[in-house]
Design a protein around this motif. Structure first.
Motif, PDB file in Angstrom:
ATOM      1  N   MET A   1      -1.712  30.455   6.647  1.00  0.00           N
ATOM      2  CA  MET A   1      -3.177  30.389   6.651  1.00  0.00           C
ATOM      3  C   MET A   1      -3.600  28.934   6.784  1.00  0.00           C
ATOM      4  O   MET A   1      -3.329  28.099   5.939  1.00  0.00           O
ATOM      5  N   THR A   2      -4.279  28.581   7.906  1.00  0.00           N
ATOM      6  CA  THR A   2      -4.703  27.216   8.153  1.00  0.00           C
ATOM      7  C   THR A   2      -6.120  27.024   7.655  1.00  0.00           C
ATOM      8  O   THR A   2      -7.099  27.270   8.358  1.00  0.00           O
ATOM      9  N   THR A   3      -6.237  26.608   6.414  1.00  0.00           N
ATOM     10  CA  THR A   3      -7.525  26.331   5.794  1.00  0.00           C
ATOM     11  C   THR A   3      -7.344  25.116   4.897  1.00  0.00           C
ATOM     12  O   THR A   3      -6.223  24.685   4.641  1.00  0.00           O
ATOM     13  N   PRO A   4      -8.442  24.538   4.400  1.00  0.00           N
ATOM     14  CA  PRO A   4      -8.298  23.434   3.447  1.00  0.00           C
ATOM     15  C   PRO A   4      -7.585  23.874   2.166  1.00  0.00           C
ATOM     16  O   PRO A   4      -7.186  23.032   1.366  1.00  0.00           O
ATOM     17  N   PHE A   5      -7.433  25.205   2.014  1.00  0.00           N
ATOM     18  CA  PHE A   5      -6.848  25.736   0.788  1.00  0.00           C
ATOM     19  C   PHE A   5      -5.432  26.280   0.990  1.00  0.00           C
ATOM     20  O   PHE A   5      -4.909  26.971   0.125  1.00  0.00           O
ATOM     21  N   ALA A   6      -4.826  25.952   2.126  1.00  0.00           N
ATOM     22  CA  ALA A   6      -3.487  26.471   2.405  1.00  0.00           C
ATOM     23  C   ALA A   6      -2.473  26.019   1.366  1.00  0.00           C
ATOM     24  O   ALA A   6      -1.627  26.796   0.917  1.00  0.00           O
ATOM     25  N   SER A   7      -2.561  24.750   0.946  1.00  0.00           N
ATOM     26  CA  SER A   7      -1.576  24.223   0.004  1.00  0.00           C
ATOM     27  C   SER A   7      -1.701  24.862  -1.379  1.00  0.00           C
ATOM     28  O   SER A   7      -0.700  25.206  -2.003  1.00  0.00           O
ATOM     29  N   ILE A   8      -2.924  25.030  -1.849  1.00  0.00           N
ATOM     30  CA  ILE A   8      -3.100  25.623  -3.182  1.00  0.00           C
ATOM     31  C   ILE A   8      -2.656  27.084  -3.175  1.00  0.00           C
ATOM     32  O   ILE A   8      -2.063  27.565  -4.143  1.00  0.00           O
ATOM     33  N   LEU A   9      -2.890  27.780  -2.080  1.00  0.00           N
ATOM     34  CA  LEU A   9      -2.451  29.174  -1.989  1.00  0.00           C
ATOM     35  C   LEU A   9      -0.925  29.263  -1.990  1.00  0.00           C
ATOM     36  O   LEU A   9      -0.341  30.129  -2.647  1.00  0.00           O
ATOM     37  N   ALA A  10      -0.282  28.336  -1.264  1.00  0.00           N
ATOM     38  CA  ALA A  10       1.184  28.318  -1.252  1.00  0.00           C
ATOM     39  C   ALA A  10       1.727  28.013  -2.648  1.00  0.00           C
ATOM     40  O   ALA A  10       2.731  28.585  -3.077  1.00  0.00           O
ATOM     41  N   ASN A  11       1.056  27.129  -3.364  1.00  0.00           N
ATOM     42  CA  ASN A  11       1.460  26.792  -4.725  1.00  0.00           C
ATOM     43  C   ASN A  11       1.388  28.012  -5.639  1.00  0.00           C
ATOM     44  O   ASN A  11       2.320  28.296  -6.404  1.00  0.00           O
ATOM     45  N   ILE A  12       0.292  28.749  -5.545  1.00  0.00           N
ATOM     46  CA  ILE A  12       0.106  29.938  -6.383  1.00  0.00           C
ATOM     47  C   ILE A  12       1.119  31.024  -6.037  1.00  0.00           C
ATOM     48  O   ILE A  12       1.618  31.737  -6.916  1.00  0.00           O
ATOM     49  N   LYS A  13       1.464  31.127  -4.754  1.00  0.00           N
ATOM     50  CA  LYS A  13       2.379  32.182  -4.317  1.00  0.00           C
ATOM     51  C   LYS A  13       3.817  31.951  -4.765  1.00  0.00           C
ATOM     52  O   LYS A  13       4.674  32.815  -4.569  1.00  0.00           O
ATOM     53  N   ARG A  14       4.085  30.817  -5.395  1.00  0.00           N
ATOM     54  CA  ARG A  14       5.424  30.619  -5.967  1.00  0.00           C
ATOM     55  C   ARG A  14       5.688  31.621  -7.081  1.00  0.00           C
ATOM     56  O   ARG A  14       6.833  32.002  -7.335  1.00  0.00           O
ATOM     57  N   TYR A  15       4.624  32.020  -7.786  1.00  0.00           N
ATOM     58  CA  TYR A  15       4.785  32.879  -8.955  1.00  0.00           C
ATOM     59  C   TYR A  15       4.122  34.247  -8.827  1.00  0.00           C
ATOM     60  O   TYR A  15       4.378  35.132  -9.648  1.00  0.00           O
ATOM     61  N   THR A  16       3.255  34.412  -7.852  1.00  0.00           N
ATOM     62  CA  THR A  16       2.524  35.668  -7.758  1.00  0.00           C
ATOM     63  C   THR A  16       2.027  35.857  -6.331  1.00  0.00           C
ATOM     64  O   THR A  16       2.348  35.055  -5.452  1.00  0.00           O
ATOM     65  N   SER A  17       1.271  36.898  -6.078  1.00  0.00           N
ATOM     66  CA  SER A  17       0.768  37.135  -4.725  1.00  0.00           C
ATOM     67  C   SER A  17      -0.619  37.771  -4.797  1.00  0.00           C
ATOM     68  O   SER A  17      -0.967  38.457  -5.760  1.00  0.00           O
ATOM     69  N   LEU A  29     -14.274  30.741  -4.164  1.00  0.00           N
ATOM     70  CA  LEU A  29     -14.605  30.102  -5.438  1.00  0.00           C
ATOM     71  C   LEU A  29     -14.171  28.638  -5.483  1.00  0.00           C
ATOM     72  O   LEU A  29     -14.508  27.918  -6.435  1.00  0.00           O
ATOM     73  N   LEU A  30     -13.447  28.196  -4.474  1.00  0.00           N
ATOM     74  CA  LEU A  30     -12.888  26.855  -4.455  1.00  0.00           C
ATOM     75  C   LEU A  30     -13.802  25.875  -3.736  1.00  0.00           C
ATOM     76  O   LEU A  30     -14.554  26.251  -2.844  1.00  0.00           O
ATOM     77  N   SER A  31     -13.702  24.625  -4.123  1.00  0.00           N
ATOM     78  CA  SER A  31     -14.419  23.568  -3.406  1.00  0.00           C
ATOM     79  C   SER A  31     -13.553  22.321  -3.367  1.00  0.00           C
ATOM     80  O   SER A  31     -12.668  22.130  -4.206  1.00  0.00           O
ATOM     81  N   ILE A  32     -13.810  21.494  -2.379  1.00  0.00           N
ATOM     82  CA  ILE A  32     -13.071  20.248  -2.203  1.00  0.00           C
ATOM     83  C   ILE A  32     -13.862  19.098  -2.816  1.00  0.00           C
ATOM     84  O   ILE A  32     -15.074  19.000  -2.644  1.00  0.00           O
ATOM     85  N   ARG A  33     -13.170  18.235  -3.542  1.00  0.00           N
ATOM     86  CA  ARG A  33     -13.804  17.041  -4.096  1.00  0.00           C
ATOM     87  C   ARG A  33     -12.953  15.832  -3.758  1.00  0.00           C
ATOM     88  O   ARG A  33     -11.753  15.825  -4.008  1.00  0.00           O
ATOM     89  N   LYS A  34     -13.575  14.820  -3.185  1.00  0.00           N
ATOM     90  CA  LYS A  34     -12.883  13.576  -2.866  1.00  0.00           C
ATOM     91  C   LYS A  34     -13.160  12.555  -3.964  1.00  0.00           C
ATOM     92  O   LYS A  34     -14.292  12.427  -4.426  1.00  0.00           O
ATOM     93  N   VAL A  35     -12.114  11.850  -4.371  1.00  0.00           N
ATOM     94  CA  VAL A  35     -12.217  10.883  -5.460  1.00  0.00           C
ATOM     95  C   VAL A  35     -11.646   9.557  -4.974  1.00  0.00           C
ATOM     96  O   VAL A  35     -10.472   9.484  -4.597  1.00  0.00           O
ATOM     97  N   LYS A  36     -12.462   8.524  -4.956  1.00  0.00           N
ATOM     98  CA  LYS A  36     -12.013   7.212  -4.517  1.00  0.00           C
ATOM     99  C   LYS A  36     -11.113   6.571  -5.571  1.00  0.00           C
ATOM    100  O   LYS A  36     -11.181   6.894  -6.765  1.00  0.00           O
ATOM    101  N   ARG A  37     -10.281   5.638  -5.137  1.00  0.00           N
ATOM    102  CA  ARG A  37      -9.432   4.890  -6.060  1.00  0.00           C
ATOM    103  C   ARG A  37     -10.298   4.244  -7.143  1.00  0.00           C
ATOM    104  O   ARG A  37     -11.347   3.680  -6.848  1.00  0.00           O
ATOM    105  N   LYS A  38      -9.870   4.382  -8.385  1.00  0.00           N
ATOM    106  CA  LYS A  38     -10.549   3.877  -9.588  1.00  0.00           C
ATOM    107  C   LYS A  38     -11.769   4.716  -9.992  1.00  0.00           C
ATOM    108  O   LYS A  38     -12.404   4.411 -10.989  1.00  0.00           O
ATOM    109  N   GLU A  39     -12.060   5.771  -9.228  1.00  0.00           N
ATOM    110  CA  GLU A  39     -13.161   6.660  -9.605  1.00  0.00           C
ATOM    111  C   GLU A  39     -12.660   7.697 -10.601  1.00  0.00           C
ATOM    112  O   GLU A  39     -11.517   8.143 -10.533  1.00  0.00           O
ATOM    113  N   TYR A  40     -13.535   8.078 -11.528  1.00  0.00           N
ATOM    114  CA  TYR A  40     -13.153   9.029 -12.572  1.00  0.00           C
ATOM    115  C   TYR A  40     -13.442  10.467 -12.144  1.00  0.00           C
ATOM    116  O   TYR A  40     -14.540  10.771 -11.669  1.00  0.00           O
ATOM    117  N   LEU A  41     -12.453  11.314 -12.329  1.00  0.00           N
ATOM    118  CA  LEU A  41     -12.633  12.746 -12.158  1.00  0.00           C
ATOM    119  C   LEU A  41     -13.197  13.336 -13.440  1.00  0.00           C
ATOM    120  O   LEU A  41     -13.979  14.291 -13.426  1.00  0.00           O
TER     121      LEU A  41
END
Length: 199
Positions: A1-17, A29-41
């Motif tokens: 699946m080629t989406t911004p969420f492909a990596s997180i889905l692959a991570n989750i599929k290690r243990y479940t489906s 339900l997911l969103s992308i957040r960019k955090v600059k160096r030295k910026e606080y999450l």
């Protein structure tokens, strides 16, 4: 699946489906957040209301003690998760800070959305149960190493098991993570790098 969420889905599929429909609902339900160096999450005193998956970059979780000394608790790089489980669960202000050591990108999901999704889709509960179990095991082993390993042994273990962290994180942060003073760390750093198989 080629989406911004492909990596997180692959991570989750290690243990479940997921079914295709569940996968689609989860991604909504997911969103992308960019955090600059030295910026606080996340800053101490705020309430953590998200779980974060690291798409790219490197983040550091630390606690500031009453004397103003930083104590590094956790690092997170690509394909790792980070958050403050205490604050997310209790809805109490966090005692931790999460700051970017590099320009980073995380995938985030709010606690409320995650809980609601888990009620409908038990597979995500299985994933986080296994993940939290593994996290607790790792923390237990780290506590034991702090008891029975000397400083040099702890540093060797760190470099051997997390070489990608050892080469991306400033030495002063590695030192506090390992419970070492910067002065002692500097003493053992060069010695450890001369050992066979370590760089």
């Amino acid at each position: 699946m080629t989406t911004p969420f492909a990596s997180i889905l692959a991570n989750i599929k290690r243990y479940t489906s997921f079914t295709p429909q569940e996968e689609e609902e989860f991604c909504a339900l997911l969103s992308i957040r960019k955090v600059k160096r030295k910026e606080y999450l996340l800053r101490e005193g705020n309430i953590c209301d998200c779980e974060y998956y690291v798409n790219s970059g490197c983040l550091r979780t630390y606690h500031l003690d009453p004397k103003g000394v930083e104590h590094n608790l956790y690092f997170a790089i690509e394909d790792w998760w980070t958050s403050d489980l205490y604050s997310r669960t209790t809805r109490e202000p966090t005692h931790c800070n999460i700051v970017a050591l590099e320009d980073s990108e995380v995938v985030q999901i709010t606690q409320d959305d995650l809980e609601a999704f888990a009620l409908r889709v038990p597979a995500i509960e299985r994933f986080f149960r296994i993940s939290y179990q593994q996290s607790l095991i790792n923390q237990h082993l780290r506590n034991l190493r702090m008891l029975y390993m000397n400083g040099q042994e702890r540093y060797i273990h760190f470099r051997t098991n997390f070489p990608e962290l050892a080469n991306r994180i400033p030495q002063k942060h590695i030192a506090t993570f390992l419970g070492l003073t910067p002065e002692f760390f500097n003493t053992i750093h060069a010695k450890v790098l001369r050992l066979p198989g370590l760089k």
